[in-house]
Motif scaffolding. Structure first.
Motif, PDB file in Angstrom:
ATOM      1  N   GLY A  25       0.815  -1.209   0.000  1.00 19.42           N
ATOM      2  CA  GLY A  25       0.000   0.000   0.000  1.00 19.42           C
ATOM      3  C   GLY A  25       0.847   1.257   0.000  1.00 19.42           C
ATOM      4  N   ALA A  26       1.927   1.239   0.787  1.00 17.74           N
ATOM      5  CA  ALA A  26       2.814   2.406   0.846  1.00 17.74           C
ATOM      6  C   ALA A  26       3.443   2.692  -0.511  1.00 17.74           C
ATOM      7  CB  ALA A  26       3.901   2.187   1.900  1.00 17.74           C
ATOM      8  N   ILE A  27       3.879   1.668  -1.209  1.00 13.31           N
ATOM      9  CA  ILE A  27       4.506   1.847  -2.525  1.00 13.31           C
ATOM     10  C   ILE A  27       3.485   2.379  -3.531  1.00 13.31           C
ATOM     11  CG2 ILE A  27       5.389   0.533  -4.509  1.00 13.31           C
ATOM     12  CD1 ILE A  27       7.240  -0.896  -2.472  1.00 13.31           C
ATOM     13  N   HIS A  28       2.294   1.840  -3.516  1.00 11.16           N
ATOM     14  CA  HIS A  28       1.267   2.327  -4.453  1.00 11.16           C
ATOM     15  C   HIS A  28       0.872   3.778  -4.144  1.00 11.16           C
ATOM     16  CE1 HIS A  28       0.128  -0.996  -7.171  1.00 11.16           C
ATOM     17  NE2 HIS A  28       0.753  -1.721  -6.242  1.00 11.16           N
ATOM     18  N   ARG A  29       0.781   4.131  -2.858  1.00  9.30           N
ATOM     19  CA  ARG A  29       0.453   5.519  -2.504  1.00  9.30           C
ATOM     20  C   ARG A  29       1.580   6.465  -2.925  1.00  9.30           C
ATOM     21  NH1 ARG A  29      -1.475   2.823   1.932  1.00  9.30           N
ATOM     22  NH2 ARG A  29       0.381   3.274   3.186  1.00  9.30           N
ATOM     23  N   ALA A  30       2.821   6.093  -2.639  1.00  8.92           N
ATOM     24  CA  ALA A  30       3.957   6.967  -2.953  1.00  8.92           C
ATOM     25  C   ALA A  30       4.209   7.069  -4.455  1.00  8.92           C
ATOM     26  CB  ALA A  30       5.221   6.460  -2.249  1.00  8.92           C
ATOM     27  N   GLY A  31       4.022   5.971  -5.165  1.00  6.78           N
ATOM     28  CA  GLY A  31       4.293   5.971  -6.604  1.00  6.78           C
ATOM     29  C   GLY A  31       3.181   6.600  -7.424  1.00  6.78           C
ATOM     30  N   GLY A  32       1.983   6.604  -6.875  1.00  2.22           N
ATOM     31  CA  GLY A  32       0.853   7.174  -7.587  1.00  2.22           C
ATOM     32  C   GLY A  32       0.207   6.181  -8.534  1.00  2.22           C
ATOM     33  N   PRO A  33      -0.784   6.645  -9.289  1.00  2.00           N
ATOM     34  CA  PRO A  33      -1.571   5.748 -10.140  1.00  2.00           C
ATOM     35  C   PRO A  33      -0.765   5.075 -11.250  1.00  2.00           C
ATOM     36  CG  PRO A  33      -2.150   8.046 -10.559  1.00  2.00           C
ATOM     37  CD  PRO A  33      -1.252   8.024  -9.355  1.00  2.00           C
ATOM     38  N   GLU A  34       0.396   5.638 -11.593  1.00  2.00           N
ATOM     39  CA  GLU A  34       1.216   5.034 -12.655  1.00  2.00           C
ATOM     40  C   GLU A  34       1.651   3.622 -12.289  1.00  2.00           C
ATOM     41  OE1 GLU A  34       2.144   9.500 -12.563  1.00  2.00           O
ATOM     42  OE2 GLU A  34       1.925   7.914 -11.088  1.00  2.00           O
ATOM     43  N   VAL A  35       1.897   3.379 -11.001  1.00  2.00           N
ATOM     44  CA  VAL A  35       2.334   2.047 -10.565  1.00  2.00           C
ATOM     45  C   VAL A  35       1.214   1.033 -10.800  1.00  2.00           C
ATOM     46  CG1 VAL A  35       3.159   0.646  -8.627  1.00  2.00           C
ATOM     47  CG2 VAL A  35       3.978   3.000  -8.898  1.00  2.00           C
ATOM     48  N   LEU A  36       0.011   1.351 -10.360  1.00  2.00           N
ATOM     49  CA  LEU A  36      -1.122   0.445 -10.556  1.00  2.00           C
ATOM     50  C   LEU A  36      -1.405   0.236 -12.040  1.00  2.00           C
ATOM     51  CD1 LEU A  36      -3.415  -1.312  -9.520  1.00  2.00           C
ATOM     52  CD2 LEU A  36      -4.807   0.764  -9.302  1.00  2.00           C
ATOM     53  N   GLU A  37      -1.393   1.308 -12.817  1.00  2.00           N
ATOM     54  CA  GLU A  37      -1.644   1.183 -14.259  1.00  2.00           C
ATOM     55  C   GLU A  37      -0.639   0.240 -14.911  1.00  2.00           C
ATOM     56  OE1 GLU A  37      -1.548   5.258 -15.556  1.00  2.00           O
ATOM     57  OE2 GLU A  37      -3.372   5.743 -14.445  1.00  2.00           O
ATOM     58  N   ASP A  38       0.640   0.352 -14.517  1.00  2.00           N
ATOM     59  CA  ASP A  38       1.671  -0.520 -15.066  1.00  2.00           C
ATOM     60  C   ASP A  38       1.481  -1.960 -14.584  1.00  2.00           C
ATOM     61  OD1 ASP A  38       3.763  -0.659 -16.890  1.00  2.00           O
ATOM     62  OD2 ASP A  38       5.301  -0.009 -15.466  1.00  2.00           O
ATOM     63  N   CYS A  39       1.062  -2.141 -13.329  1.00  2.00           N
ATOM     64  CA  CYS A  39       0.783  -3.484 -12.815  1.00  2.00           C
ATOM     65  C   CYS A  39      -0.318  -4.161 -13.627  1.00  2.00           C
ATOM     66  CB  CYS A  39       0.360  -3.434 -11.343  1.00  2.00           C
ATOM     67  SG  CYS A  39       1.680  -3.173 -10.173  1.00  2.00           S
ATOM     68  N   ILE A  40      -1.385  -3.429 -13.898  1.00  2.00           N
ATOM     69  CA  ILE A  40      -2.509  -3.979 -14.659  1.00  2.00           C
ATOM     70  C   ILE A  40      -2.059  -4.368 -16.061  1.00  2.00           C
ATOM     71  CG2 ILE A  40      -4.733  -3.373 -15.709  1.00  2.00           C
ATOM     72  CD1 ILE A  40      -5.222  -1.661 -13.119  1.00  2.00           C
ATOM     73  N   ARG A  41      -1.238  -3.517 -16.669  1.00  2.00           N
ATOM     74  CA  ARG A  41      -0.763  -3.785 -18.024  1.00  2.00           C
ATOM     75  C   ARG A  41       0.222  -4.954 -18.069  1.00  2.00           C
ATOM     76  NH1 ARG A  41       3.453  -2.012 -20.993  1.00  2.00           N
ATOM     77  NH2 ARG A  41       4.137  -0.508 -19.441  1.00  2.00           N
TER      78      ARG A  41
END
Length: 165
Positions: free
Chosen positions: A34-50
């Motif tokens: 959660g900390a990494i996703h919050r600090a990295g912003g939505p780009e991290v989640l978008e890249d994970c999904i892709r």
């Protein structure tokens, strides 16, 4: 390779890559994830999904952008859930070895690691520390610095003792 220990926030480390202790879905969660996703912003989640449309297997690793963090990459590993019955230590050591292999593929020379599976997944802390230190020391890699990041003082002291032993 230099193996170092610091106490602090893994999301603030000035390294090429930070390792995320993710769940199999690789979509964010609690703790380090959660900390990494919050600090990295939505780009991290978008890249994970892709990159991981079907998630990652326990013991495996893959990378994404680090988004807004100082690091360039996040290397996501899925540690075994000890509380959930996943007690095969080779899955835990695989997280560290696979993270180093991914770091080598990326050309990362400095990597910050959390203590994988020792939080909510309940891996016994002493063994989690031994697995991390032994695997990081014994895995061939081009990484120049592996930095173990402890969130709390007790874990920091235990990691320092293990690294200095």
């Amino acid at each position: 390779m230099e193996l170092s220990v610091v106490q602090g926030d893994i999301t603030e480390q000035g390294v090429d890559a930070v390792v995320n202790a993710a769940n199999r879905a690789v979509r964010g969660g609690g703790g380090v994830d959660g900390a990494i996703h919050r600090a990295g912003g939505p780009e991290v989640l978008e890249d994970c999904i892709r990159r991981f449309p079907h998630g990652l297997a326990t013991g495996d690793a893959g990378w994404t952008t680090a988004g807004k963090m100082r690091a360039r990459w996040v290397i996501h590993v899925v540690g075994p859930n000890y509380r959930g019955g996943e007690k095969d230590r080779s899955l835990l050591t695989s997280c560290y070895a696979r993270a180093l292999a991914v770091a080598d593929e990326l050309g990362a020379r400095s990597v910050a690691f959390p203590l994988v599976s020792a939080g909510i997944y309940g891996w016994p802390k002493e063994d989690a520390i031994a697995a991390a230190v032994c695997t990081l020391r014994s895995t061939p890699t081009q990484v120049e610095e592996a930095r173990l990041v402890a969130f709390d003082a007790g874990t920091y002291a235990a990691l320092v003792a293990a690294v200095d032993a």
